[in-house]
Design a protein around this motif. Sequence first.
Motif, mmCIF file in Angstrom:
data_model
loop_
_atom_site.group_PDB
_atom_site.id
_atom_site.type_symbol
_atom_site.label_atom_id
_atom_site.label_comp_id
_atom_site.label_asym_id
_atom_site.label_seq_id
_atom_site.Cartn_x
_atom_site.Cartn_y
_atom_site.Cartn_z
ATOM 1 N N THR A 166 0.800 -1.225 0.000
ATOM 2 C CA THR A 166 0.000 0.000 0.000
ATOM 3 C C THR A 166 0.831 1.273 0.000
ATOM 4 O O THR A 166 0.627 2.177 -0.820
ATOM 5 N N ASP A 167 1.761 1.386 0.926
ATOM 6 C CA ASP A 167 2.525 2.633 1.082
ATOM 7 C C ASP A 167 3.980 2.480 0.680
ATOM 8 O O ASP A 167 4.857 3.214 1.156
ATOM 9 N N LEU A 170 6.110 5.411 -0.310
ATOM 10 C CA LEU A 170 6.454 6.386 0.725
ATOM 11 C C LEU A 170 7.568 5.909 1.648
ATOM 12 O O LEU A 170 8.007 6.651 2.521
ATOM 13 N N LYS A 191 -1.051 11.934 7.961
ATOM 14 C CA LYS A 191 -1.158 10.467 7.879
ATOM 15 C C LYS A 191 -0.432 9.873 9.076
ATOM 16 O O LYS A 191 0.735 10.185 9.307
ATOM 17 N N TYR A 194 1.266 3.716 8.278
ATOM 18 C CA TYR A 194 1.719 3.255 6.967
ATOM 19 C C TYR A 194 1.852 1.734 7.001
ATOM 20 O O TYR A 194 2.229 1.152 8.037
ATOM 21 N N ALA A 196 3.169 -1.832 4.555
ATOM 22 C CA ALA A 196 3.910 -2.279 3.372
ATOM 23 C C ALA A 196 4.312 -3.731 3.563
ATOM 24 O O ALA A 196 4.098 -4.321 4.641
#
Length: 459
Positions: A166-167, A170, A191, A194, A196
């Motif tokens: 998803t992240d 970033l 945000k 996070y 991942a």
Amino acid sequence: ITNNAPVITSDAIFTAAENQRSVGSVIVNDVDGDDINFTISHSYSQSAGTPPRLTISQDGIISFDGSVNSTVYPPPDFERYNTYNAIVTVSDGVFSDSQNITINISDVNEAPTFSSECFNWSVGGANGCVPATVPLFSVEENKTSIGDVQAYDDDGDSLTYSISGTDAALINIDSSTGVLSFTSAPDYETKSSYSAIVTANDGSLTGSLDITVNVTDVNEAPAFTSNATFSAAENQTAIDTVTATDVDGDDVTFTVSGSELAITSAGVLTFASAPDYETKTSYTATVTASDGTNSTTQAITVNVTDVNEAPTFTSSATFSAAENQTAIGTVAVSDVDGDTISYSISGSDITINSSSGVIAFASAPNYETKSSYTATVSVTDGTNTTTQAVTINITDVNDAPIINSYFPSTFTVAENGGQSSSVLSTTCSNRIVVTLVCEPNGTVNIGGGNVVEAFEDED
């Protein structure tokens, strides 16, 4: 009938791949056809650590036990223990046969595993790994460093790390070390979490780990949103408003350095006193914004803009001039912008030179007739106009007597007469009476003895 002992006919050496529990089958020959009971006992060195537990079924199938009395045992691991020795015994109830067996564990290329995805356990010296919950990382906002994930490979292969999910865009991961970092510092208010997937690759196989990074809130200093440069017109105190935001929602108050500028707690910026462009064109100061815990400063510059200012009179509003002449004086004016000045004056009694400001009477004044004059002088620089009410006081001058014009210039005097007539002068402040006296000798006296003219007796 003779009962014969069972005989183990299968090979004493077995080979089994690591990470799986099945080993092989023990084959028995019992000519009497009796039911066979199988047992197995361990016989290997403790120095290498207790390996996973061996078991044998009543069908003669050897395997590594998964659990005993709720204790979980791992499958064999080539890298930890690659040879297992045991004794298998078979019995028909009367007679028995035993065999020393060896189980060789073959190496299998294993996928990397993450140390953070399991917790280590030990039973009787054996080591194992049981999956744990998804690892959580906690990072303060405004910082990029997260931590690291470490995978290990039982085969000793070099590992390469990558990230997806998803992240993933970033978060960075060092492909060699597994060190995690944000691509840019996170902001809790934007945000706070996070997720991942981290993958370790040994060149053939991969292992993956789901990660979650939670961002913790930090009280942040206010941030200025207004410009650092302001512009304000001269001759007035207003400048502008300094603004700042606080992402934590705290109230922000402002202060300013020095004494030339002032600021309210709400950020309204003003001059302490109205500036003069011709004196000073720029002011600098430092503004501080505080949320009560953290503060931020900003160096500001206020540029003063020039305004066309009206001329100002520098000469007095009162003049003094002697009677009987036209000169009065000069109106003096200053213009800070250096503009050309033009003069004018009201009424018709007084004139003014439009370029020089010299004022004069249209005709010479007479103190005895009028002792004071007033008028309004206007000066303009072409844009702005200033006026001043002026007064001209007339000073008295001692005038010579003058015979009134309504008296005749020719007089008739009788001979041998006495006083004939009087001449009155009213053009001076004192009343003067002049008497003409005819003397017997034919002369005329003025004022009792000053001979103006002698008349001869015709006779």
